[in-house]
Write an enzyme that holds these catalytic residues in place. Sequence first.
Site, mmCIF file in Angstrom:
data_model
loop_
_atom_site.group_PDB
_atom_site.id
_atom_site.type_symbol
_atom_site.label_atom_id
_atom_site.label_comp_id
_atom_site.label_asym_id
_atom_site.label_seq_id
_atom_site.Cartn_x
_atom_site.Cartn_y
_atom_site.Cartn_z
ATOM 1 N N LYS A 170 0.762 -1.110 0.017
ATOM 2 C CA LYS A 170 0.072 -0.018 0.045
ATOM 3 C C LYS A 170 0.743 1.127 -0.126
ATOM 4 O O LYS A 170 0.540 2.189 -0.721
ATOM 5 C CB LYS A 170 -0.966 0.028 1.276
ATOM 6 C CG LYS A 170 -2.010 -1.080 1.000
ATOM 7 C CD LYS A 170 -2.926 -1.182 2.388
ATOM 8 C CE LYS A 170 -3.692 -2.540 2.200
ATOM 9 N NZ LYS A 170 -4.685 -2.640 3.558
ATOM 10 N N GLN A 220 -4.200 -1.023 9.235
ATOM 11 C CA GLN A 220 -4.301 -2.475 8.891
ATOM 12 C C GLN A 220 -4.722 -3.551 9.990
ATOM 13 O O GLN A 220 -4.447 -3.328 11.164
ATOM 14 C CB GLN A 220 -2.801 -3.014 8.864
ATOM 15 C CG GLN A 220 -2.641 -4.282 8.014
ATOM 16 C CD GLN A 220 -3.244 -4.402 6.577
ATOM 17 O OE1 GLN A 220 -3.352 -3.264 6.043
ATOM 18 N NE2 GLN A 220 -3.653 -5.542 6.151
ATOM 19 N N ASP A 231 -10.705 3.268 3.999
ATOM 20 C CA ASP A 231 -10.912 1.845 3.995
ATOM 21 C C ASP A 231 -12.344 1.673 3.945
ATOM 22 O O ASP A 231 -13.148 0.663 3.472
ATOM 23 C CB ASP A 231 -10.258 1.114 5.357
ATOM 24 C CG ASP A 231 -9.560 0.070 5.234
ATOM 25 O OD1 ASP A 231 -9.030 -0.237 4.178
ATOM 26 O OD2 ASP A 231 -8.766 -0.001 6.066
HETATM 27 N N1 GUN Z 1 -6.806 -6.487 6.686
HETATM 28 C C1 GUN Z 1 -7.388 -7.375 5.542
HETATM 29 N N2 GUN Z 1 -8.106 -6.651 4.649
HETATM 30 C C2 GUN Z 1 -7.938 -5.517 5.112
HETATM 31 C C3 GUN Z 1 -8.125 -4.126 4.416
HETATM 32 O O1 GUN Z 1 -9.037 -4.012 3.512
HETATM 33 N N3 GUN Z 1 -8.145 -3.114 5.234
HETATM 34 C C4 GUN Z 1 -7.190 -3.085 6.322
HETATM 35 N N4 GUN Z 1 -7.265 -1.741 7.010
HETATM 36 N N5 GUN Z 1 -6.894 -4.210 6.980
HETATM 37 C C5 GUN Z 1 -7.371 -5.377 6.306
#
Ligand code: GUN
Length: 312
Positions: free
Chosen positions: A56, A100, A123
């Site tokens: 990311k 995350q 998100d």
């Molecule tokens: N963990 C697994 N998928 C995601 C996601 O799309 N966003 C976040 N913040 N954590 C995750």
Amino acid sequence: MLHESKKILSGKEVAEEVLDSLERRITTLRGEGVQPGLAVIIVGSDPASQVYVGSKAKAAQRCGFLSRKYELPEEITQRQLVEVIATLNQDEAIHGILVQLPLPSHIDSDVVIQAIAPAKDVDGFHFTNIGKLSAGHTADALLPCTPLGCMRLIEEVHGADLSGLCAVVVGRSNIVGKPMASLLLAANATVTVAHSRTPDLAKICAQADILVAAVGKPQLIMADCVKQGATVIDVGINRIANPAAGVGATRLVGDVDFESVNAVAGALTPVPGGVGPMTIAMLMHNTVRAAEAHHARARYPRSSPSMILPHV
Ligand code: GUN
């Protein structure tokens, strides 16, 4: 179908298209003195999360964003984490905040996610954004990245209007299953959500023109779950043993048994290289939207958000 010949839906390729299409908007923002800013927070040292967060941050750098990564210790308290978020909420240089998941068990992820300002919730997990999505107000919500990426892949095959099509989502998580169902419904599909307590899963799935698997169970969806010609979107990323490659070797597989389903599906996403790159591209998309909206609010403080946020 828009692309009769397209069988393997390459998320890698479509993600590149999404990123290319963001370039013009990023250039416009830069011309107005705005650099989109993304803060990614990771707590602890889970190796899979480290990889995701690294991807990311790398994509954000590639897009020319201000990219900040906060690597916080496993022992951090919930209060301290919320304080980091409160500071970022006030930070004019940051337009998107992502924490995350999963978080360590002593931290309530709901409390943490709800501490993020909805306008910076790239998100799309804040109740404000979930509520807007559920109510069909998709134009002024930040929407969850993985379901948004899945919709973009589905659009490659069926276009944006899914009227008359039957969609089945397997999985009811807040991150994927539920928002996926809302987005499919907003696109006029007839939607069924199946999950671990659904009897006769294969029979339900086999009715789907569009099947989205998001359960986290390696190769659960076999050919008998899939209607001839269906579009199959595999959200799962599971690491399993790969003894053929040597002792201790592993490989990544989805929730769909690629080999058998490939013989019946009309279109299918691979793992890796399917939904994964789309999630990251949509995070960049959401960050640009958040920056555009922030900039518009700064210029026209009395405008309502729905007037200033462009459509997805
Ligand atoms: N963990 C697994 N998928 C995601 C996601 O799309 N966003 C976040 N913040 N954590 C995750």
